[in-house]
Design a protein around this motif. Structure first.
Motif, mmCIF file in Angstrom:
data_model
loop_
_atom_site.group_PDB
_atom_site.id
_atom_site.type_symbol
_atom_site.label_atom_id
_atom_site.label_comp_id
_atom_site.label_asym_id
_atom_site.label_seq_id
_atom_site.Cartn_x
_atom_site.Cartn_y
_atom_site.Cartn_z
ATOM 1 N N ASP A 129 -18.123 -48.599 41.255
ATOM 2 C CA ASP A 129 -19.512 -48.548 41.725
ATOM 3 C C ASP A 129 -19.750 -49.521 42.882
ATOM 4 O OD1 ASP A 129 -20.172 -46.670 39.793
ATOM 5 O OD2 ASP A 129 -20.654 -48.211 38.293
ATOM 6 N N GLN A 189 -17.998 -46.956 50.128
ATOM 7 C CA GLN A 189 -18.040 -46.795 48.673
ATOM 8 C C GLN A 189 -16.613 -46.801 48.154
ATOM 9 O OE1 GLN A 189 -20.917 -46.137 46.424
ATOM 10 N NE2 GLN A 189 -19.241 -46.854 45.119
ATOM 11 N N LEU A 214 -20.305 -44.560 53.872
ATOM 12 C CA LEU A 214 -21.733 -44.256 53.746
ATOM 13 C C LEU A 214 -22.307 -44.291 55.161
ATOM 14 C CD1 LEU A 214 -22.606 -46.447 50.614
ATOM 15 C CD2 LEU A 214 -21.866 -44.042 50.708
ATOM 16 N N LEU A 238 -27.743 -51.589 47.778
ATOM 17 C CA LEU A 238 -26.348 -51.263 47.516
ATOM 18 C C LEU A 238 -25.674 -52.393 46.749
ATOM 19 C CD1 LEU A 238 -25.339 -49.869 51.040
ATOM 20 C CD2 LEU A 238 -25.748 -48.529 48.958
ATOM 21 N N VAL A 241 -19.483 -51.455 46.562
ATOM 22 C CA VAL A 241 -19.513 -51.076 47.973
ATOM 23 C C VAL A 241 -19.096 -52.296 48.795
ATOM 24 C CG1 VAL A 241 -20.981 -50.344 49.898
ATOM 25 C CG2 VAL A 241 -21.335 -49.387 47.613
#
Length: 251
Positions: free
Chosen positions: A113, A108, A83, A182, A115
């Motif tokens: 899902d 990611q 990212l 995040l 991070v």
């Protein structure tokens, strides 16, 4: 001269000397304890580094602090996409004797899902224009990252709360999770391996500055001894010698 006949000034100086000697000795032992703690952490980290490499699934939330601590310094391999627009630069960090930035980019994780925040390496600072950020490659697509788990970036001394922005002095992982929105893992990853993406990775060992603590301890113990010697000389030895000299002249 009988010490019991000395005046209030002597006893006040005695109390101050004892307090100063005790304080400096305590600081010396504190520095020795800091060195011992770092040596112990390094020994534990070395042992964990030789354990089998972990997979990304290890980064599921670890609500138990002891469980998280047991994972620190364990090797891990991640697969995911950078990212890049969330990259951060921690200022005033040294490597190879030069000032620059630690570069951190969220990754990611593939198929999840989650991070992971990755401390990717070190880049030099532009001293002519501080806001000019160093060039860092963040390849598109899925990348493989190998590193070791850590509780968070090392902190430097700062006044007040941690500033926000692309360039900052320190970073708290929990605070950045809230700030960025995040789903960050509870542990970050310090990337290892040779230089790449214009980044160096010559990370210092946790116990690499133990000699500094031993040096500080020696200074505190020397100051403790100096306080004791000065008090003994000026308040006990010299007055006795002066009294004997006066007695000899009177004879």
């Amino acid at each position: 001269m009988n010490p019991l006949h000395r005046g209030p000034r002597f006893w006040l100086l005695l109390v101050l000397a004892l307090a100063g000697a005790a304080g400096t000795a305590a600081l010396g032992f504190w520095q020795l304890d800091r060195a011992a703690q770092k040596i112990a952490r390094q020994a534990a980290a070395t042992g964990r580094a030789h354990m089998p490499m972990l997979a990304a699934a290890t980064l599921v939330p670890q609500h138990d602090a002891e469980a998280r601590a047991a994972l620190e310094q364990r090797a891990i391999e991640l697969h995911g996409t950078w990212l890049a627009d969330r990259t951060l630069f921690l200022d005033n960090r040294q490597m190879a004797g030069r000032q620059g930035y630690y570069v951190l980019t969220p990754l990611q994780l593939a198929g999840t899902d989650s991070v992971a925040l990755v401390q990717r390496g070190w880049a030099p600072r532009d001293f002519e224009q501080r806001t000019r950020l160093p060039a860092v490659d963040s390849p598109a697509g899925t990348v493989t990252v190998q590193g070791v788990l850590a509780a968070g970036p090392g902190r430097l001394f700062s006044l007040g709360e941690d500033a926000r922005g692309t360039i900052r002095q320190n970073l708290d992982l929990n605070a950045f999770r809230v700030e960025s929105g995040l789903p960050l893992a509870d542990l970050m990853v310090v990337q290892t391996g040779p230089a790449s993406d214009h980044l160096l990775r010559e990370w210092p060992e946790p116990a690499s500055d133990v000699a500094r603590h031993y040096g500080y301890a020696a200074q505190w113990f020397a100051l403790c001894a100096l306080i004791a010697i000065l008090f003994l000389w000026f308040q006990i030895v010299r007055p006795v010698l002066q009294q004997r000299a006066r007695a000899g002249r009177d004879d």
